[in-house]
Write a protein that holds these residues in place. Structure first.
Motif, short mmCIF file in Angstrom:
data_model
loop_
_atom_site.label_atom_id
_atom_site.label_comp_id
_atom_site.label_asym_id
_atom_site.label_seq_id
_atom_site.Cartn_x
_atom_site.Cartn_y
_atom_site.Cartn_z
N HIS A 26 49.77 82.28 169.33
CA HIS A 26 48.37 82.52 168.80
C HIS A 26 47.89 81.08 168.68
CE1 HIS A 26 45.84 82.79 165.29
NE2 HIS A 26 45.23 83.62 166.24
N ARG A 27 46.66 80.74 169.42
CA ARG A 27 45.93 79.63 169.45
C ARG A 27 47.01 78.25 170.17
NH1 ARG A 27 42.72 79.51 163.69
NH2 ARG A 27 41.31 81.34 164.11
N GLY A 28 47.68 78.93 171.22
CA GLY A 28 48.52 78.06 171.85
C GLY A 28 49.96 77.59 171.10
N ARG A 29 50.11 78.38 169.99
CA ARG A 29 51.47 78.25 169.53
C ARG A 29 52.59 79.46 169.77
NH1 ARG A 29 52.68 76.57 163.12
NH2 ARG A 29 54.82 76.71 163.17
N HIS A 30 53.73 79.36 170.07
CA HIS A 30 54.51 80.33 170.44
C HIS A 30 55.70 80.45 169.58
CE1 HIS A 30 52.15 79.59 174.32
NE2 HIS A 30 53.06 78.55 174.36
N ASN A 31 55.95 81.74 169.31
CA ASN A 31 56.94 82.11 168.28
C ASN A 31 58.35 82.93 169.09
OD1 ASN A 31 58.15 81.64 165.55
ND2 ASN A 31 57.81 83.57 165.32
N VAL A 32 59.32 82.90 168.60
CA VAL A 32 60.45 83.76 168.98
C VAL A 32 61.01 84.45 167.92
CG1 VAL A 32 62.43 84.03 170.52
CG2 VAL A 32 60.62 82.15 170.70
N LEU A 33 61.45 85.79 167.85
CA LEU A 33 61.95 86.46 166.75
C LEU A 33 63.07 87.27 167.37
CD1 LEU A 33 62.30 87.58 163.83
CD2 LEU A 33 60.50 89.31 164.52
N PRO A 34 64.25 87.24 167.12
CA PRO A 34 65.57 87.99 167.37
C PRO A 34 65.36 89.38 166.60
CG PRO A 34 66.31 86.02 166.70
CD PRO A 34 64.85 85.95 166.04
N VAL A 35 65.31 90.70 167.40
CA VAL A 35 65.17 91.90 166.88
C VAL A 35 66.32 92.74 167.45
CG1 VAL A 35 63.57 94.05 167.03
CG2 VAL A 35 62.75 91.75 166.51
#
Length: 232
Positions: A26-35
């Motif tokens: 979102h807006r150039g910021r990346h995120n990672v979530l283990p699922v």
């Protein structure tokens, strides 16, 4: 010997599939979530689902952007997977912190992670609130896999090309080998063989009847020839 478990342990018994690293941006910021809670939902259209708690930072991003990517890690990312689940992307940039190499997704405005063996890109199709989680239904828009890892099914030839499976807590595993089950014959094959067997039995019965008639005729002819039966 068996032992009874708590009802919440049902999730542990059902856990064992590939763990996923869900990326969103979102807006150039990346995120990672283990699922760990993930599943296919439909073939046509191609739908998959992941269960995410509303408190997760990734849920906010996916809810806003209506897209997410599923990265299937190999054992090379074992410790990254465990660590990424222990920190929140609301406070830090997980990709920057872990220095995980990434590349652009094919159809989404987010990134995919290197060190994985498969990638599934999804647009958000629906959200279904179930208990304390939300089922995020994704419509698949692109799928990619490493050649040495997948060819119609997971190949499991190289340990570094096997999907990482989550067992609960900080325990993980990889699959050992591929086993091929005997494929049942289609019902029409059984019907055909049954019809052939019935036809064969009918032919045998007809032949037996013809032989019986021939033998009866031969006996009658023998009686007449030997004089056992005299004409009136």
């Amino acid at each position: 010997m068996r032992r009874n478990l708590d009802e919440v342990d049902a999730r542990r018994l059902l856990t064992g599939g590939p763990v996923l690293l869900v990326t969103s941006s979102h807006r150039g910021r990346h995120n990672v979530l283990p699922v760990a809670y993930a599943m296919p939902l439909s073939i046509v259209p191609p739908l998959v689902g992941i269960a995410v708690h509303r408190s997760r930072y990734s849920y906010d991003i996916i809810h806003k952007t209506e897209e997410f990517a599923l990265n299937i890690p190999s054992r090379r990312l074992l410790h990254h997977v465990q660590y990424l689940g222990s920190v929140t992307g609301a406070d830090i940039d997980k990709l920057e912190l872990t220095k995980l190499p990434s590349f652009r997704a094919r159809r989404l405005d987010t990134v995919l992670l290197s060190g994985c063996v498969g990638w599934i890109e999804c647009g958000l199709e629906d959200e279904v609130e179930l208990g304390d989680h939300v089922l995020l239904v994704g419509r698949v828009v692109a799928v990619t896999a490493e050649d040495e890892a997948f060819d119609d099914h997971w190949l499991l030839a190289d340990d570094d090309a096997k999907p990482l499976h989550y067992l609960g807590g900080n325990f993980y595993s990889i699959l050992d080998s591929v086993m091929e089950a005997r494929v049942p014959k289609p019902a029409e094959e059984y019907d055909r063989r049954l019809a052939e067997a019935a036809h064969e039995q009918l032919e045998l019965t007809r032949e037996a009847e013809e032989r019986r008639e021939e033998e009866e005729g031969e006996r009658e002819e023998f009686k007449r020839r030997e004089g056992f039966e005299r004409p009136e």
